[in-house]
Design an enzyme around this catalytic site. Structure first.
Site, PDB file in Angstrom:
ATOM      1  CB  SER A  49      -1.013 -10.331  -1.423  1.00 37.32           C
ATOM      2  OG  SER A  49       0.190  -9.627  -1.201  1.00 37.32           O
ATOM      3  CG  ASP A  78      -7.081 -10.486  -2.376  1.00 34.70           C
ATOM      4  OD1 ASP A  78      -6.247 -10.669  -1.468  1.00 34.70           O
ATOM      5  OD2 ASP A  78      -7.127  -9.428  -3.054  1.00 34.70           O
ATOM      6  CG  ASP A 114     -14.873  -4.417  -1.628  1.00 33.96           C
ATOM      7  OD1 ASP A 114     -14.287  -4.373  -0.524  1.00 33.96           O
ATOM      8  OD2 ASP A 114     -15.222  -3.395  -2.239  1.00 33.96           O
ATOM      9  CB  CYS A 156      -5.073 -11.453   5.973  1.00 32.93           C
ATOM     10  SG  CYS A 156      -4.379 -12.554   7.209  1.00 32.93           S
ATOM     11  CB  SER A 166      -1.241  -2.998  12.836  1.00 41.28           C
ATOM     12  OG  SER A 166       0.004  -2.346  12.651  1.00 41.28           O
ATOM     13  CE1 TYR A 169      -2.652  -0.665   8.115  1.00 42.27           C
ATOM     14  CE2 TYR A 169      -1.202  -0.118   9.942  1.00 42.27           C
ATOM     15  CZ  TYR A 169      -1.674  -1.031   9.017  1.00 42.27           C
ATOM     16  OH  TYR A 169      -1.175  -2.309   9.010  1.00 42.27           O
ATOM     17  CE  LYS A 179      -4.683  -3.228  10.063  1.00 43.98           C
ATOM     18  NZ  LYS A 179      -5.229  -4.522   9.607  1.00 43.98           N
ATOM     19  CB  THR A 196       3.601  -8.336   2.891  1.00 40.23           C
ATOM     20  OG1 THR A 196       3.301  -7.034   3.384  1.00 40.23           O
ATOM     21  CG2 THR A 196       3.636  -9.343   4.030  1.00 40.23           C
TER      22      THR A 196
HETATM   23  N1  LIG Z   1       3.010  -6.371   6.436  1.00 43.58           N
HETATM   24  C1  LIG Z   1       3.085  -5.824   7.650  1.00 43.58           C
HETATM   25  O1  LIG Z   1       4.162  -5.448   8.127  1.00 43.58           O
HETATM   26  C2  LIG Z   1       1.855  -5.669   8.471  1.00 43.58           C
HETATM   27  C3  LIG Z   1       0.596  -5.948   7.981  1.00 43.58           C
HETATM   28  N2  LIG Z   1      -0.489  -5.797   8.809  1.00 43.58           N
HETATM   29  C4  LIG Z   1      -1.824  -6.133   8.336  1.00 43.58           C
HETATM   30  O2  LIG Z   1      -1.833  -7.444   7.835  1.00 43.58           O
HETATM   31  C5  LIG Z   1      -2.846  -7.580   6.850  1.00 43.58           C
HETATM   32  C6  LIG Z   1      -2.241  -8.221   5.612  1.00 43.58           C
HETATM   33  O3  LIG Z   1      -1.308  -7.310   5.052  1.00 43.58           O
HETATM   34  P1  LIG Z   1      -0.137  -7.740   4.067  1.00 43.58           P
HETATM   35  O4  LIG Z   1      -0.232  -9.177   3.785  1.00 43.58           O
HETATM   36  O5  LIG Z   1       1.090  -7.165   4.600  1.00 43.58           O
HETATM   37  O6  LIG Z   1      -0.543  -6.869   2.787  1.00 43.58           O
HETATM   38  P2  LIG Z   1      -0.677  -7.238   1.253  1.00 43.58           P
HETATM   39  O7  LIG Z   1      -0.878  -5.937   0.577  1.00 43.58           O
HETATM   40  O8  LIG Z   1       0.415  -8.137   0.828  1.00 43.58           O
HETATM   41  O9  LIG Z   1      -2.049  -8.076   1.217  1.00 43.58           O
HETATM   42  C7  LIG Z   1      -3.280  -7.490   1.476  1.00 43.58           C
HETATM   43  C8  LIG Z   1      -4.316  -8.160   0.586  1.00 43.58           C
HETATM   44  O10 LIG Z   1      -5.605  -7.600   0.920  1.00 43.58           O
HETATM   45  C9  LIG Z   1      -6.314  -7.464  -0.289  1.00 43.58           C
HETATM   46  N3  LIG Z   1      -7.372  -6.481  -0.127  1.00 43.58           N
HETATM   47  C10 LIG Z   1      -7.234  -5.151   0.053  1.00 43.58           C
HETATM   48  N4  LIG Z   1      -8.435  -4.568   0.129  1.00 43.58           N
HETATM   49  C11 LIG Z   1      -9.355  -5.553   0.007  1.00 43.58           C
HETATM   50  C12 LIG Z   1     -10.764  -5.576   0.018  1.00 43.58           C
HETATM   51  N5  LIG Z   1     -11.505  -4.453   0.132  1.00 43.58           N
HETATM   52  N6  LIG Z   1     -11.393  -6.770  -0.093  1.00 43.58           N
HETATM   53  C13 LIG Z   1     -10.676  -7.902  -0.251  1.00 43.58           C
HETATM   54  N7  LIG Z   1      -9.343  -7.935  -0.283  1.00 43.58           N
HETATM   55  C14 LIG Z   1      -8.683  -6.774  -0.154  1.00 43.58           C
HETATM   56  C15 LIG Z   1      -5.264  -7.051  -1.319  1.00 43.58           C
HETATM   57  O11 LIG Z   1      -5.711  -7.283  -2.655  1.00 43.58           O
HETATM   58  C16 LIG Z   1      -4.095  -7.918  -0.918  1.00 43.58           C
HETATM   59  O12 LIG Z   1      -4.104  -9.151  -1.625  1.00 43.58           O
HETATM   60  C17 LIG Z   1      -3.396  -6.169   6.631  1.00 43.58           C
HETATM   61  O13 LIG Z   1      -4.593  -6.041   7.362  1.00 43.58           O
HETATM   62  C18 LIG Z   1      -2.321  -5.272   7.202  1.00 43.58           C
HETATM   63  O14 LIG Z   1      -2.856  -4.044   7.636  1.00 43.58           O
HETATM   64  C19 LIG Z   1      -0.367  -5.385  10.108  1.00 43.58           C
HETATM   65  C20 LIG Z   1       0.857  -5.078  10.621  1.00 43.58           C
HETATM   66  C21 LIG Z   1       2.056  -5.200   9.847  1.00 43.58           C
HETATM   67  C1  LIG Z   2       4.323   0.484   8.190  1.00 41.74           C
HETATM   68  C2  LIG Z   2       3.007   0.015   8.798  1.00 41.74           C
HETATM   69  C3  LIG Z   2       2.475   0.996   9.781  1.00 41.74           C
HETATM   70  C4  LIG Z   2       3.423   1.026  10.957  1.00 41.74           C
HETATM   71  O1  LIG Z   2       3.941   2.059  11.227  1.00 41.74           O
HETATM   72  C5  LIG Z   2       3.692  -0.232  11.646  1.00 41.74           C
HETATM   73  C6  LIG Z   2       4.147  -1.267  10.610  1.00 41.74           C
HETATM   74  C7  LIG Z   2       4.267  -2.609  11.298  1.00 41.74           C
HETATM   75  C8  LIG Z   2       5.309  -2.515  12.398  1.00 41.74           C
HETATM   76  C9  LIG Z   2       4.938  -1.480  13.372  1.00 41.74           C
HETATM   77  C10 LIG Z   2       4.897  -1.819  14.677  1.00 41.74           C
HETATM   78  C11 LIG Z   2       4.702  -0.867  15.690  1.00 41.74           C
HETATM   79  O2  LIG Z   2       4.640  -1.171  16.878  1.00 41.74           O
HETATM   80  C12 LIG Z   2       4.569   0.549  15.266  1.00 41.74           C
HETATM   81  C13 LIG Z   2       3.968   0.723  13.897  1.00 41.74           C
HETATM   82  C14 LIG Z   2       4.644  -0.126  12.825  1.00 41.74           C
HETATM   83  C15 LIG Z   2       5.968   0.485  12.408  1.00 41.74           C
HETATM   84  C16 LIG Z   2       3.104  -1.313   9.484  1.00 41.74           C
HETATM   85  C17 LIG Z   2       3.264  -2.263   8.372  1.00 41.74           C
HETATM   86  C18 LIG Z   2       2.342  -1.722   7.271  1.00 41.74           C
HETATM   87  C19 LIG Z   2       2.002  -0.310   7.698  1.00 41.74           C
HETATM   88  C20 LIG Z   2       1.998   0.701   6.595  1.00 41.74           C
HETATM   89  O3  LIG Z   2       1.649   1.828   6.811  1.00 41.74           O
HETATM   90  C21 LIG Z   2       2.406   0.320   5.273  1.00 41.74           C
HETATM   91  O4  LIG Z   2       2.385   1.083   4.374  1.00 41.74           O
END
Ligand SMILES: NC(=O)C1=CN([C@@H]2O[C@H](COP(=O)(O)OP(=O)(O)OC[C@H]3O[C@@H](n4cnc5c(N)ncnc54)[C@H](O)[C@@H]3O)[C@@H](O)[C@H]2O)C=CC1
Ligand SMILES: C[C@]12CC(=O)[C@H]3[C@@H](CCC4=CC(=O)CC[C@@]43C)[C@@H]1CC[C@@H]2C(=O)C=O
Length: 257
Positions: free
Chosen positions: A15, A36, A59, A86, A149, A162, A166, A197
Site C-alpha cells: 500500500s 506486508d 509482520d 515503510c 514523519s 505515533y 517516529k 495514501t
Molecule cells: N501517508 C502519510 O501522510 C505519511 C505516512 N508516514 C509513514 O509512512 C509509512 C507508510 O505509510 P502509508 O503508505 O501512508 O500507509 P498505508 O496504510 O497505505 O501503508 C502501510 C502498510 O503497512 C502495512 N503494515 C502495517 N503494519 C504492519 C506490520 N506489523 N507488518 C507488516 N506490514 C504492516 C499495512 O498492511 C500497509 O500495507 C508509515 O510508516 C507511515 O507512518 C509518515 C508521514 C506521513
Molecule cells: C496525520 C499523520 C500524523 C500527523 O499529524 C502528520 C501527518 C503527516 C504530515 C504532518 C507533518 C507535520 O509536520 C506535522 C504532523 C503531520 C500533520 C501524518 C500522516 C499520517 C498520520 C496519521 O496520524 C494518520 O492517521
C-alpha cells in the site's frame, strides 16, 4: 548504488508509500522483495511486477517473522542490497480521554510496528548486506532507508505514541549509521509530510483538508506516493547521503493547537 539487478526489500509494500517505492525501485532495474502483513494486496503487487518481484507475509513487529522473510529473500534472490522500511500504523488516542489514561495496548502496538519493526528489518537486513562483496568503486554493501514523519517534530493532538515512534526512527538513524559504516552500509530516514495514501484516507476529511489548506506552504496539496518513491530511489543511488533524515513535505508547518 546502481540499482540494476540489485535486491530491494520493501516493507509496507502492499500500500501507499511502500507500494510506490516498489514501483520506483523496480523501474530502476532492482528486484523487489515486498513484505506486508496484508496477503491479498501483496498478491496484487506480485501480479503487477511479475518475476522481478517476490512477496512474503511478514509482520515487522515479530522477530521470527522478519528473520523468515529475510531468509526467503536470500533463498530467492541470493542477496539484499537495499532495505526500505515503510510498514507503519497511526493509531491515536489522547493522553487522558474521558478520565481514562491512554490505552497501553495502543501505545505498545504503535511502538512495536513503527519503531521495533523498523529496527527488526534494520538488524536482519544488515546481517544479509554484510555478506555482499563491497562495490569496487565505493566500498558500498547496502543502504537502509527508514520512514519517520513530520510528526516526529510536530506531533498533533492524540499522537503521543505515533510521534514518539517516529522520533525514535529519526533518533536511531545516526547511531545505526555509525554502527554500520565500517561495513559500507548507509542509513538514511525520510520524514514525509501529508501523502495521499490509505493511512491518510482514514483521517476525517475535514482534518486532512485543513492541513492542506492551512499548513502546507507550496504546492498546496497532499504528496503523491511516486514523489516519496523518487526520493527513495535517489537516496539508494546517491552514495554520499548517509546518517540523516530528509523531509519531503512541501514546507508543512503546524500551528500550536
Ligand atoms: N501517508 C502519510 O501522510 C505519511 C505516512 N508516514 C509513514 O509512512 C509509512 C507508510 O505509510 P502509508 O503508505 O501512508 O500507509 P498505508 O496504510 O497505505 O501503508 C502501510 C502498510 O503497512 C502495512 N503494515 C502495517 N503494519 C504492519 C506490520 N506489523 N507488518 C507488516 N506490514 C504492516 C499495512 O498492511 C500497509 O500495507 C508509515 O510508516 C507511515 O507512518 C509518515 C508521514 C506521513
Ligand atoms: C496525520 C499523520 C500524523 C500527523 O499529524 C502528520 C501527518 C503527516 C504530515 C504532518 C507533518 C507535520 O509536520 C506535522 C504532523 C503531520 C500533520 C501524518 C500522516 C499520517 C498520520 C496519521 O496520524 C494518520 O492517521
Amino acid at each position: 548504488m546502481q540499482l540494476q539487478d540489485k535486491v530491494a526489500v520493501v516493507t509496507g509494500a502492499a500500500s501507499g508509500l511502500g507500494l510506490g517505492s516498489c514501483r520506483a525501485l523496480a523501474a530502476a532495474g532492482a528486484r523487489i522483495v515486498g513484505f506486508d502483513r496484508d496477503a491479498d494486496r501483496l498478491a496484487a503487487l506480485r501480479d503487477a511486477l511479475g518475476e522481478q518481484a517476490m512477496t512474503a507475509v511478514v509482520d515487522v513487529a515479530d522477530e521470527a517473522s522478519v528473520k523468515a522473510g529475510i531468509d526467503q529473500a536470500m533463498a530467492a534472490f541470493g542477496a539484499v542490497h537495499v532495505a526500505v522500511n515503510c510498514a507503519g500504523v497511526a493509531d491515536s488516542a489522547k493522553t487522558v480521554s474521558k478520565g481514562e489514561p491512554f490505552p497501553l495496548t495502543t501505545w505498545n502496538k504503535v511502538i512495536a510496528v513503527n519503531l521495533t519493526g523498523t529496527f527488526n528489518i534494520i538488524r536482519f537486513a544488515a546481517v544479509a548486506m554484510m555478506r555482499n562483496a563491497p562495490d569496487g568503486d565505493t566500498g558500498e554493501r547496502g543502504v537502509i532507508i527508514n520512514t519517520s514523519s513530520g510528526a516526529a517534530w510536530q506531533g498533533q493532538v492524540g499522537q503521543a505514541a505515533y510521534a514518539a515512534s517516529k522520533a525514535g526512527v529519526m533518533g536511531l538513524t545516526l547511531p545505526v549509521a555509525r554502527d554500520l559504516a565500517e561495513h559500507g552500509i548507509r542509513v538514511v530516514s525520510i520524514a514525509p509530510g501529508l501523502f495521499d495514501t490509505a493511512m491518510v484516507a482514514g483521517l476525517p476529511p475535514k482534518v486532512s483538508q485543513s492541513i492542506v489548506d492551512r499548513m502546507i506552504l507550496y504546492p498546496n496539496r497532499m504528496g503523491r506516493p511516486d514523489e516519496f518513491a523518487a526520493l527513495v530511489r535517489h537516496i539508494a543511488e546517491n552514495t554520499y547521503l548517509n546518517a540523516t533524515t530528509i523531509s519531503v513535505d512541501a514546507g508543512a508547518r503546524m500551528q500550536a493547537r
